[in-house]
Design a protein around this motif. Structure first.
Motif, PDB file in Angstrom:
ATOM      1  N   ASP A  31       0.827  -1.206   0.000  1.00 17.14           N
ATOM      2  CA  ASP A  31       0.000   0.000   0.000  1.00 17.14           C
ATOM      3  C   ASP A  31       0.861   1.257   0.000  1.00 17.14           C
ATOM      4  OD1 ASP A  31      -2.363  -1.405  -0.052  1.00 17.14           O
ATOM      5  OD2 ASP A  31      -2.727  -1.245   2.120  1.00 17.14           O
ATOM      6  N   ASP A  32       1.944   1.237   0.766  1.00 17.01           N
ATOM      7  CA  ASP A  32       2.847   2.387   0.810  1.00 17.01           C
ATOM      8  C   ASP A  32       3.500   2.615  -0.550  1.00 17.01           C
ATOM      9  OD1 ASP A  32       4.307   4.494   2.076  1.00 17.01           O
ATOM     10  OD2 ASP A  32       6.046   3.158   2.182  1.00 17.01           O
ATOM     11  N   LEU A  33       3.920   1.536  -1.203  1.00 14.61           N
ATOM     12  CA  LEU A  33       4.506   1.655  -2.545  1.00 14.61           C
ATOM     13  C   LEU A  33       3.475   2.197  -3.527  1.00 14.61           C
ATOM     14  CD1 LEU A  33       6.795   1.216  -4.577  1.00 14.61           C
ATOM     15  CD2 LEU A  33       6.020  -1.158  -4.789  1.00 14.61           C
ATOM     16  N   ARG A  34       2.235   1.699  -3.447  1.00 14.72           N
ATOM     17  CA  ARG A  34       1.177   2.157  -4.346  1.00 14.72           C
ATOM     18  C   ARG A  34       0.916   3.656  -4.156  1.00 14.72           C
ATOM     19  NH1 ARG A  34      -4.111   2.780  -3.681  1.00 14.72           N
ATOM     20  NH2 ARG A  34      -4.068   1.700  -1.695  1.00 14.72           N
ATOM     21  N   ILE A  41       3.101   8.681 -10.852  1.00 16.30           N
ATOM     22  CA  ILE A  41       2.357   8.203 -12.016  1.00 16.30           C
ATOM     23  C   ILE A  41       0.865   8.379 -11.722  1.00 16.30           C
ATOM     24  CG2 ILE A  41       1.936   6.267 -13.567  1.00 16.30           C
ATOM     25  CD1 ILE A  41       4.502   4.982 -12.410  1.00 16.30           C
ATOM     26  N   PRO A  42       0.225   9.396 -12.285  1.00 14.40           N
ATOM     27  CA  PRO A  42      -1.195   9.619 -12.006  1.00 14.40           C
ATOM     28  C   PRO A  42      -2.053   8.408 -12.389  1.00 14.40           C
ATOM     29  CG  PRO A  42      -0.264  11.452 -13.251  1.00 14.40           C
ATOM     30  CD  PRO A  42       0.758  10.362 -13.233  1.00 14.40           C
ATOM     31  N   ALA A  43      -3.051   8.116 -11.566  1.00 13.20           N
ATOM     32  CA  ALA A  43      -3.934   6.972 -11.804  1.00 13.20           C
ATOM     33  C   ALA A  43      -4.721   7.120 -13.106  1.00 13.20           C
ATOM     34  CB  ALA A  43      -4.879   6.796 -10.628  1.00 13.20           C
ATOM     35  N   SER A  44      -4.850   8.323 -13.599  1.00 16.46           N
ATOM     36  CA  SER A  44      -5.629   8.547 -14.815  1.00 16.46           C
ATOM     37  C   SER A  44      -4.935   8.041 -16.080  1.00 16.46           C
ATOM     38  CB  SER A  44      -5.936  10.039 -14.968  1.00 16.46           C
ATOM     39  OG  SER A  44      -4.733  10.780 -15.080  1.00 16.46           O
ATOM     40  N   ILE A  45      -3.635   7.754 -16.015  1.00 18.18           N
ATOM     41  CA  ILE A  45      -2.937   7.319 -17.227  1.00 18.18           C
ATOM     42  C   ILE A  45      -2.676   5.821 -17.276  1.00 18.18           C
ATOM     43  CG2 ILE A  45      -1.860   9.575 -17.545  1.00 18.18           C
ATOM     44  CD1 ILE A  45       0.764   8.308 -16.562  1.00 18.18           C
ATOM     45  N   HIS A  46      -3.140   5.059 -16.256  1.00 17.61           N
ATOM     46  CA  HIS A  46      -2.966   3.608 -16.297  1.00 17.61           C
ATOM     47  C   HIS A  46      -4.182   2.935 -15.688  1.00 17.61           C
ATOM     48  CE1 HIS A  46      -2.049   3.264 -11.997  1.00 17.61           C
ATOM     49  NE2 HIS A  46      -1.390   4.394 -12.154  1.00 17.61           N
ATOM     50  N   ASP A  47      -4.350   1.652 -16.028  1.00 22.82           N
ATOM     51  CA  ASP A  47      -5.507   0.916 -15.518  1.00 22.82           C
ATOM     52  C   ASP A  47      -5.108  -0.337 -14.743  1.00 22.82           C
ATOM     53  OD1 ASP A  47      -4.622  -0.556 -17.632  1.00 22.82           O
ATOM     54  OD2 ASP A  47      -6.569  -0.782 -18.574  1.00 22.82           O
ATOM     55  N   ASN A  48      -3.848  -0.461 -14.386  1.00 26.02           N
ATOM     56  CA  ASN A  48      -3.402  -1.595 -13.579  1.00 26.02           C
ATOM     57  C   ASN A  48      -2.875  -1.080 -12.244  1.00 26.02           C
ATOM     58  OD1 ASN A  48      -1.037  -0.412 -14.605  1.00 26.02           O
ATOM     59  ND2 ASN A  48       0.083  -2.322 -14.427  1.00 26.02           N
ATOM     60  N   THR A  54       5.229  -5.751 -11.328  1.00 31.54           N
ATOM     61  CA  THR A  54       6.646  -5.418 -11.301  1.00 31.54           C
ATOM     62  C   THR A  54       7.477  -6.463 -12.033  1.00 31.54           C
ATOM     63  OG1 THR A  54       6.972  -6.577  -9.211  1.00 31.54           O
ATOM     64  CG2 THR A  54       6.430  -4.235  -9.079  1.00 31.54           C
ATOM     65  N   LEU A  55       8.695  -6.073 -12.351  1.00 30.61           N
ATOM     66  CA  LEU A  55       9.662  -6.953 -13.003  1.00 30.61           C
ATOM     67  C   LEU A  55      10.974  -6.886 -12.228  1.00 30.61           C
ATOM     68  CD1 LEU A  55       9.238  -5.606 -16.627  1.00 30.61           C
ATOM     69  CD2 LEU A  55       8.318  -7.749 -15.798  1.00 30.61           C
ATOM     70  N   GLN A  56      11.697  -7.998 -12.174  1.00 30.32           N
ATOM     71  CA  GLN A  56      13.044  -7.993 -11.610  1.00 30.32           C
ATOM     72  C   GLN A  56      14.016  -7.931 -12.783  1.00 30.32           C
ATOM     73  OE1 GLN A  56      13.961  -7.784  -8.431  1.00 30.32           O
ATOM     74  NE2 GLN A  56      11.836  -7.801  -7.751  1.00 30.32           N
ATOM     75  N   LEU A  57      14.766  -6.848 -12.885  1.00 26.17           N
ATOM     76  CA  LEU A  57      15.687  -6.641 -13.991  1.00 26.17           C
ATOM     77  C   LEU A  57      17.127  -6.795 -13.512  1.00 26.17           C
ATOM     78  CD1 LEU A  57      13.970  -3.421 -15.346  1.00 26.17           C
ATOM     79  CD2 LEU A  57      13.698  -5.730 -16.218  1.00 26.17           C
ATOM     80  N   LEU A  64      17.199  -5.254 -10.014  1.00 24.12           N
ATOM     81  CA  LEU A  64      16.554  -3.947  -9.928  1.00 24.12           C
ATOM     82  C   LEU A  64      15.063  -4.142 -10.126  1.00 24.12           C
ATOM     83  CD1 LEU A  64      17.037  -0.829  -9.815  1.00 24.12           C
ATOM     84  CD2 LEU A  64      17.091  -0.895 -12.294  1.00 24.12           C
ATOM     85  N   LEU A  65      14.256  -3.511  -9.278  1.00 20.51           N
ATOM     86  CA  LEU A  65      12.802  -3.615  -9.376  1.00 20.51           C
ATOM     87  C   LEU A  65      12.294  -2.650 -10.442  1.00 20.51           C
ATOM     88  CD1 LEU A  65      10.171  -4.801  -8.173  1.00 20.51           C
ATOM     89  CD2 LEU A  65      10.134  -2.825  -6.659  1.00 20.51           C
ATOM     90  N   GLY A  66      11.570  -3.183 -11.427  1.00 19.01           N
ATOM     91  CA  GLY A  66      10.975  -2.365 -12.480  1.00 19.01           C
ATOM     92  C   GLY A  66       9.467  -2.295 -12.283  1.00 19.01           C
ATOM     93  N   ILE A  67       8.916  -1.103 -12.352  1.00 18.12           N
ATOM     94  CA  ILE A  67       7.482  -0.865 -12.174  1.00 18.12           C
ATOM     95  C   ILE A  67       6.849  -0.705 -13.556  1.00 18.12           C
ATOM     96  CG2 ILE A  67       5.777   0.669 -11.139  1.00 18.12           C
ATOM     97  CD1 ILE A  67       7.554  -0.647  -9.061  1.00 18.12           C
TER      98      ILE A  67
END
Length: 75
Positions: A31-34, A41-48, A54-57, A64-67
């Motif tokens: 929840d803190d990360l969200r 990243i405004p909620a209006s530009i994504h739907d997930n 996330t991805l581990q790169l 590295l954590l990718g969002i």
């Protein structure tokens, strides 16, 4: 003998506390990360949920954590 019993009891109490608090702590961290991501990243530009998507790169031998923020395709 007394010290061994005391140590065993303390270890069992710590293990119980860890087991009872592990899930709420993980939920609170997510929840803190969200909430932090919503400031960038405004909620209006994504739907997930970018905090859960996330991805581990691998970068220079480290992870590295990718969002990922995904937008709906407009038709």
């Amino acid at each position: 003998m007394v010290l061994g019993c005391f140590s065993l009891g303390a270890t069992l109490l710590l293990a119980l506390a860890y087991g009872l608090t592990k899930e709420p702590i993980q939920k609170s961290e997510l929840d803190d990360l969200r909430h932090s991501l919503e400031q960038v990243i405004p909620a209006s530009i994504h739907d997930n949920n970018p905090a859960a998507d996330t991805l581990q790169l691998p970068v220079d031998g480290k992870s590295l954590l990718g969002i990922t923020a995904r937008a709906r395709e407009s038709t």
